[in-house]
Scaffold this motif. Structure first.
Motif, PDB file in Angstrom:
ATOM      1  N   THR A 128       0.912  -1.182   0.002  1.00  0.00           N
ATOM      2  CA  THR A 128       0.060  -0.191  -0.111  1.00  0.00           C
ATOM      3  C   THR A 128       0.879   1.248  -0.143  1.00  0.00           C
ATOM      4  O   THR A 128       1.551   1.527   1.041  1.00  0.00           O
ATOM      5  N   ASP A 129       0.956   1.807  -1.099  1.00  0.00           N
ATOM      6  CA  ASP A 129       1.933   2.949  -1.360  1.00  0.00           C
ATOM      7  C   ASP A 129       1.066   4.360  -1.477  1.00  0.00           C
ATOM      8  O   ASP A 129      -0.270   4.185  -1.282  1.00  0.00           O
ATOM      9  N   GLN A 130       1.742   5.328  -1.177  1.00  0.00           N
ATOM     10  CA  GLN A 130       1.175   6.924  -0.963  1.00  0.00           C
ATOM     11  C   GLN A 130       1.618   7.554  -2.317  1.00  0.00           C
ATOM     12  O   GLN A 130       2.721   7.735  -2.549  1.00  0.00           O
ATOM     13  N   ARG A 131       0.372   8.077  -2.744  1.00  0.00           N
ATOM     14  CA  ARG A 131       0.675   9.042  -3.744  1.00  0.00           C
ATOM     15  C   ARG A 131       1.215  10.588  -3.334  1.00  0.00           C
ATOM     16  O   ARG A 131       1.252  10.702  -2.195  1.00  0.00           O
ATOM     17  N   LYS A 132       1.721  11.252  -4.456  1.00  0.00           N
ATOM     18  CA  LYS A 132       2.004  12.628  -4.126  1.00  0.00           C
ATOM     19  C   LYS A 132       1.006  13.473  -3.329  1.00  0.00           C
ATOM     20  O   LYS A 132       1.364  14.209  -2.590  1.00  0.00           O
TER      21      LYS A 132
END
Length: 460
Positions: free
Chosen positions: A216-220
């Motif tokens: 689960t990554d985080q966008r800008k």
């Protein structure tokens, strides 16, 4: 004697030069001002498939593909007639040779000019670069495929510094190529998974193995997205890691589709269940309505009893309609609508509203003077109002002087207000509100409230 020795020496040098030309691995072709071939070494014979005797004195055109002969002839002429012809010219790409068997192939050329007894001779040293050319084509195709891939691609150095990201990476994460270049992949790191996950990932890829999993990554913009990720090490001939390549697939839409599919399965199961009990439930309602009808016949003019029996019959019919609505919902059937006057409709169901409100609760009903005609399904709209009233009754259960109000009015939504709500256009709307003086919704529960907009968009 001196001239004889010199001539003999010159002949010997010419023989050595000829031998050298015939042993070099590259093709050597020389032409005069008329662009006719004057020299053709052994490597040129192997490259083009012609013997020396076949090409000496022939036009250079026999070695040039027809599609580029005119352009090539002009280049040679310009090169030959230049006031100060360059001694050397190196060219890659765009030059092709034509073999005797009709085969064309790319060549790398080194071109020079020499003056022989006042004649300018142009000599080209040619090397077949077919293998390199095909490799470059494959690399360009691979580059285009990576750049146009729907998956985010990221290439990093062994220390994790980002060297390349494709368009999909920018689309998914919000970071441009320039913003990501030189950064570390940690710019996407979120706290959605423990640090042990990243430690295990790093240990795997630095050991020369491929890591695969879902992160689960985080966008800008700070939002999160699930990503199926595969990270592979790139090794050189000695087995040393030179780069890491990461492929990411945004799973947001896929997960949403899976949820919709599971929901559809649940609704199908619910439909089967409702379909199974609806028949029995309707039989029970039919029995109740039949008994109420018989009791009404036996009421013998008792007005209050007749009113209560009529109410029982009406509620029984409402129960039957609710079963139909539930079947319509789970089976995704079309809902029949009709145009009704809201004021008249609420006045008609007012007696049912009163039965849902306890006697100690003060109830106020305010209907606007405007005639508001809307298209609704009467049974569903009735259920909506009754649900709002029931919720209000529960909300004021612990209040000393409970009050519930129903208010119907005509409102105008302008362009600015319509922009705040999806699907709502500027115009006039009927606004129905049910309010109470209860304690309201707990702050922890408020974000979990689902708003069903089944009636939204009914303009007056």
């Amino acid at each position: 004697m001196k001239n004889e020795r010199y001539n003999g020496h010159s002949t010997h040098v010419d023989a050595i030069s000829s031998e050298i030309l015939n042993t070099v691995p590259d093709a050597v072709v020389s032409i005069g001002a008329d662009q006719r071939i004057v020299l053709f070494n052994n490597a040129a014979e192997s490259l083009f498939g012609y013997s020396r005797d076949e090409v000496i004195g022939q036009s250079l055109d026999i070695l040039i593909p027809s599609a580029i002969r005119h352009q090539h002839k002009k280049h040679v002429h310009d090169f030959h007639t230049a006031q100060e012809p360059p001694r050397y010219k190196h060219s890659r790409g765009g030059i092709f040779g034509l073999a005797k068997d009709g085969r064309t192939f790319p060549v790398e050329a080194s071109i020079s000019t020499i003056d022989v007894d006042g004649r300018v001779i142009i000599t080209a040293v040619l090397r077949d670069i077919s293998e390199r050319y095909q490799t470059e084509i494959m690399l360009r195709k691979l580059s285009a495929a990576v750049e146009q891939s729907s998956e985010a691609v990221m290439i990093t150095r062994p220390d994790g510094t980002i060297e390349y990201v494709n368009r999909a990476f920018s689309t998914i994460t919000g970071y441009s190529f320039e913003e990501a270049l030189g950064c570390k992949p940690s710019l996407l790191k979120s706290l959605a998974q423990p640090s042990e996950v990243y430690s295990e990932l790093w240990q795997t890829i630095t050991a020369g193995e491929v890591w695969e999993g879902v992160l689960t990554d985080q966008r800008k913009d700070g939002s999160f997205y699930p990503a199926r990720t595969s990270i592979s090490p790139v090794l050189d001939d000695d087995g040393v890691i030179t780069h890491f390549v990461s492929f990411q697939q945004d799973m947001t839409e896929k997960n949403a589709m899976e949820k919709r599919f599971l929901q559809a399965q649940k609704m199908e199961a619910l439909g089967t269940f409702v379909g199974g009990i609806s028949h029995d439930f309707n039989n029970l309602l039919s029995g109740m309505l039949g008994q109420a009808y018989l009791c009404r016949k036996m009421a013998d003019g008792d007005r209050k009893l007749l009113e209560r029996l009529e109410l029982i019959e009406s509620l029984g019919r409402q129960g039957s309609e609710m079963i139909k609505q539930l079947l319509t919902f789970v089976r995704k059937e079309d809902v029949e609508t009709e145009t009704v006057s809201l004021s008249s409709f609420i006045k008609e169901i007012n007696k049912f509203i009163r039965t849902a409100i306890l006697e100690d609760i003060e109830f106020n009903c305010t209907l606007g003077e405007d005639e508001m005609m809307v298209k609704v399904n009467p049974n569903q709209f009735y259920q909506v109002i009754m649900n709002l009233i029931t919720n209000a009754v529960h909300a004021v259960s612990a209040v000393e002087q409970p009050e519930i109000s129903l208010d119907l009015r005509l409102v105008t939504v302008d362009a600015i207000q319509s922009g705040r709500y999806e699907g709502v256009k500027a115009g006039q709307y009927a606004q129905l509100s049910v309010s109470d003086n209860g304690y309201g919704v707990d702050e922890n529960l408020a974000p979990k409230i689902l708003v069903h907009r089944g009636l939204a968009g009914n303009r007056v």
